[in-house]
Design an enzyme around this catalytic site. Structure first.
Site, mmCIF file in Angstrom:
data_model
loop_
_atom_site.group_PDB
_atom_site.id
_atom_site.type_symbol
_atom_site.label_atom_id
_atom_site.label_comp_id
_atom_site.label_asym_id
_atom_site.label_seq_id
_atom_site.Cartn_x
_atom_site.Cartn_y
_atom_site.Cartn_z
ATOM 1 N N SER A 63 9.006 12.435 47.606
ATOM 2 C CA SER A 63 9.751 11.405 46.888
ATOM 3 C C SER A 63 11.249 11.738 46.841
ATOM 4 C CB SER A 63 9.136 11.279 45.489
ATOM 5 O OG SER A 63 9.654 10.193 44.804
ATOM 6 N N ASP B 44 2.357 2.067 49.139
ATOM 7 C CA ASP B 44 3.221 2.853 48.242
ATOM 8 C C ASP B 44 4.180 1.898 47.549
ATOM 9 O OD1 ASP B 44 4.999 4.494 46.965
ATOM 10 O OD2 ASP B 44 5.260 5.875 48.644
ATOM 11 N N HIS C 145 1.637 6.808 46.021
ATOM 12 C CA HIS C 145 2.926 7.450 46.255
ATOM 13 C C HIS C 145 2.783 8.958 46.447
ATOM 14 C CE1 HIS C 145 7.213 7.827 46.255
ATOM 15 N NE2 HIS C 145 7.255 8.527 45.137
#
Lengths: 266, 504
Positions: A94, A216, A244
């Site tokens: 991320s 996602d 995610h």
């Protein structure tokens, strides 16, 4: 224990000639790599750490000024790399994938390869660019954070630490790995979701792998493809794993893709 | 089993309990796809069961901010810990309404420990969220207030352990709130006596012990973590729960360095002023003493001169130029004797100690003064009138002299018209206000205060007198606790006012 080790609660596991630095994303700490680490333990030296403000890092080292941009986090990554020995393979989830990109632009020699799990250079929609969110959505997240301190209580923490007759109480809290000082959590959320690093992407020279999850909602396909287009010579793999966090929802598949990328030359 | 009436058991099927429970139930795959939902939740959200179970994911039902939280926190916690409790998230219903909810979740695992299913329980938290937001707003208001006020505020629990410090308290003590919370107040707020340096019991602890408000304490200094000594005013109060039980204390204190410095400056100035006044008084006394001695010693040679001048006159005849010259000598010597007498009385006025005087009748003293002034009054054709006068606390000779000087002055500075002089009196608290009004030449405004200075004569030698009469009056009156001043219109006349204690 060195200053950097203590500041970032650095843990080193596994054996190998090469080092993988696993960098957690927004919301949690190094514990999130739990299901992925076993797949690499026998072939790599694995470095796990917490960003300042997360997990068991040194909260007193938190500075709103330094961590007001992702560049401040990238500087910490470089210090960690120097601490454990460059060059490293960097795997970031991320927001950490962008932190890794910034660090590798600053010091290309310190990184052999980058693995980017669910990267997004910009979460906010901007004209043609679809990041997925509007600014008001980020305000909504901050409100949700305000209502969910996840067991964090300023007033309670020191009292619990002292409660020697019930040590399991402190342990229980320590186990809640999303536990973060609410003010730091909100600040990190702002810095993460309001950052725009699109212009940095073409500056990266380190070979990179983009792992794109299915469905996602934080970093949708179009964003992963944008990153792939702007990182020269990057690889792109669309995973079956959904959500995610592919390292949680599909650790075997994720590990397989990373290993395949690492086995390539150059 | 069926229902049984009349006080027996009532059966509730598991199926019906699931569907109609007073909370929402929802099950999803590990990836979040909804597979099962109860009727309560479908009714709350306004979606049909089919709409929810045909591909929608749990996170799709949330606000966008909530969805980010779900992806970055909730789903991770569920995967890592199997259970997540009491998470506040908002659902977006089909018609756009927002449903604030509190969510618990469990992850079901198979025998091999692999996750197979997520189960969610949804509680309607509309009321509670409203209440929580009010609570947060109140807390924020309190926090802002405590951060904004200029006083240091520290709260403790019932054991004297610190529970909160505001920023002013932090900066005065040199400890920050995070580090101080949980410590005993004596470790963080070290108090000592300003002068002795001895430890002072913290008012917060007294308030805890006595269960009463402890007022402002003076002479306390706060010893900060970097060993600064800051003078403070502090007060403390017990904090009670609804049952009246003491559950803690609140200490409020403020830095009084500036105030203490000002107080000290004032004290120093006052002391300095006192010393100056004492010095001045001594030098005044010395001067009076000198004037007394000098005038006394000057009198006898002067008397000798006057006596021998008379002797010369008798012995060698009084005619021609010699007589004229002797008259000059006599006149000058007489004037000098008047001067010396006045000087002597001025010096006496300031050096005679004030004894507690017996109240005396002012009428008698005025009469005596008028007798002494008989020849001047007759010569000027003056008319002196008076109100009935009271008894006052002053020595007889002093009041006689005051009247004599004021009336003598009024006659000396008369205008063309025959002098009209009136003495009156009015009561003013515990003082009598005397006034002596004349129709003389008056005094120009710029001289109104100067007339009371010794040897100050406004008209040189054209008017009789030594220029000392009013100075003597001023001195006598002030020594008896009164004041004297004059109001005047030039060309119309003057009124001298003076006050004296009423002697009761």
């Amino acid at each position: 224990m060195s200053v950097v080790q203590r500041r970032h609660n650095i843990n080193i596991v596994g054996h190998g000639s090469k080092t993988i630095l696993f960098a957690h994303g927004y919301g949690c700490d190094q514990a999130m790599w739990r299901f992925l680490v076993p797949a690499f333990e026998n072939d790599y030296r694995i470095v796990l750490f917490d960003y300042v403000g997360a997990g068991k890092s040194d909260l007193s080292a938190y500075s709103r000024q330094k961590y007001g941009t992702l560049s401040g986090y990238a500087d910490d990554v470089l210090e960690i790399v120097d601490e454990v020995g460059a060059p490293v393979i960097f795997a970031g989830h991320s927001v950490s994938s962008m932190i890794g990109v910034l660090a590798a632009i600053k010091r290309p020699d310190a990184f052999e390869k980058l693995v980017l799990l669910g990267p997004s250079p910009c979460y906010i929609n901007d004209n043609e660019y679809v990041g997925g969110f509007g600014r008001s959505d980020i305000e909504g997240l901050l409100k949700t954070l305000d209502e969910n301190h996840l067991g964090w209580s300023r007033a309670m923490a020191p009292v619990i630490m002292k409660n020697e007759s019930r040590p399991e109480l402190a342990e229980e809290l320590a186990e809640s790995f999303c536990r973060t000082d609410p003010e730091i959590a909100k600040h990190f959320a702002r810095v993460t979701f309001l950052s725009d690093n699109r212009a940095d992407l073409p500056l990266l020279t380190t070979p990179a792998l983009i792992l794109q999850c299915s469905d996602d909602s934080i970093a949708p396909d179009s964003v992963g493809e944008f990153v792939h287009r702007h990182l020269r010579g990057s690889s792109f793999v669309k995973l079956e794993a959904s959500g995610h966090c592919p390292h949680l929802s599909g650790p075997e598949e994720t590990a397989r893709s990373i290993k395949e990328f690492l086995s390539r030359r150059g | 089993m069926g229902e049984s009436h009349g006080g027996g058991t009532i059966d509730d099927s598991a199926e019906e309990l699931y569907e109609m429970a007073p909370c929402g139930y929802l099950s999803s795959t590990i990836n979040g796809q909804i597979v099962k939902v109860n009727r309560t939740l479908t009714e709350w959200l306004g979606y049909s069961r089919e709409e929810l179970t045909s591909g929608k994911r749990f996170a799709d039902l949330l606000t966008v901010g909530g969805r980010i939280f779900y992806e970055t926190h909730f789903s991770l916690l569920l995967r890592m810990q199997n259970a997540v409790d009491e998470i506040a998230l908002d659902f977006v219903c089909k018609d756009g309404r927002v449903l604030p909810a509190l969510i618990n979740a469990r992850q079901k695992r198979d025998a091999g420990g692999q996750p197979v299913l997520n189960r969610f329980t949804v509680f309607n938290a509309s009321e509670r969220r409203l209440y929580e937001r009010q609570l947060v707003a109140t807390r924020d208001l309190l926090r802002t207030t405590l951060a904004s006020i200029g006083d240091g505020v520290v709260t403790t629990d019932c054991d004297g352990l610190i529970t909160f410090m505001n920023p002013v308290a932090e900066s005065l003590c040199g400890h920050n709130n995070d580090a101080a919370v949980g410590k005993h107040i004596n470790e963080v707020l070290v108090l000592a006596h300003e002068t002795t340096g001895h430890a002072v019991e913290n008012p917060a602890l007294i308030a805890l012990r006595d269960g009463a408000i402890v007022g402002l304490a003076n002479h306390t200094v706060l010893v900060s973590s970097d060993d600064r000594r800051i003078p403070i005013d502090d007060s403390a109060a017990p904090i009670r729960d609804e049952a009246g039980q003491v559950i803690g204390s609140v200490l409020v204190f403020r830095d009084v360095s500036a105030q203490r410095a000002a107080e000290k400056a004032l004290r120093d100035a006052h002391e300095k002023l006192g010393a100056r006044a004492e010095e001045l008084r001594r030098s005044n006394d010395d001067l009076s003493q000198f004037a007394y001695v000098a005038s006394h010693d000057l009198r006898s040679p002067l008397n000798t001169i006057l006596q021998f001048t008379q002797l010369l006159e008798q012995r060698y005849g009084a005619a021609g130029e010699g007589k004229e010259l002797l008259d000059f000598v006599t006149s000058a010597a007489t004037r000098m004797r008047t001067l010396i007498d006045d000087l002597l009385s001025y010096a006496t006025a300031s050096s005679t100690p004030v004894q507690a005087p017996v109240p005396i009748d002012a009428n008698a003293q005025l009469t005596k003064a008028l007798e002494n002034l008989r020849s001047q009054i007759d010569e000027a054709g003056a008319v002196v009138t008076q109100d009935p006068l009271p008894s006052v606390a002053i020595s007889e000779t002093s009041l006689g002299q005051i009247f004599q000087n004021l009336i003598g002055n009024a006659i000396a500075y008369r205008s063309e018209a025959p002098p009209r002089i009136h003495v009156s009196v009015a009561e003013q608290g515990d003082m009598w206000l005397f006034s002596c009004r004349d129709n003389g030449i008056g005094i120009a405004p710029e001289y109104l205060t100067k007339v009371f200075a010794a040897f100050r004569r406004l008209h040189g030698s054209e008017r009789p007198g030594s220029g000392i009469g009013l100075a003597v009056c001023k001195k006598l009156i002030e020594r008896h606790g009164g004041t004297i001043w004059v109001e005047s219109i030039l060309g119309k006349g003057s009124t001298f006012y003076f006050t004296l204690r009423n002697g009761l």
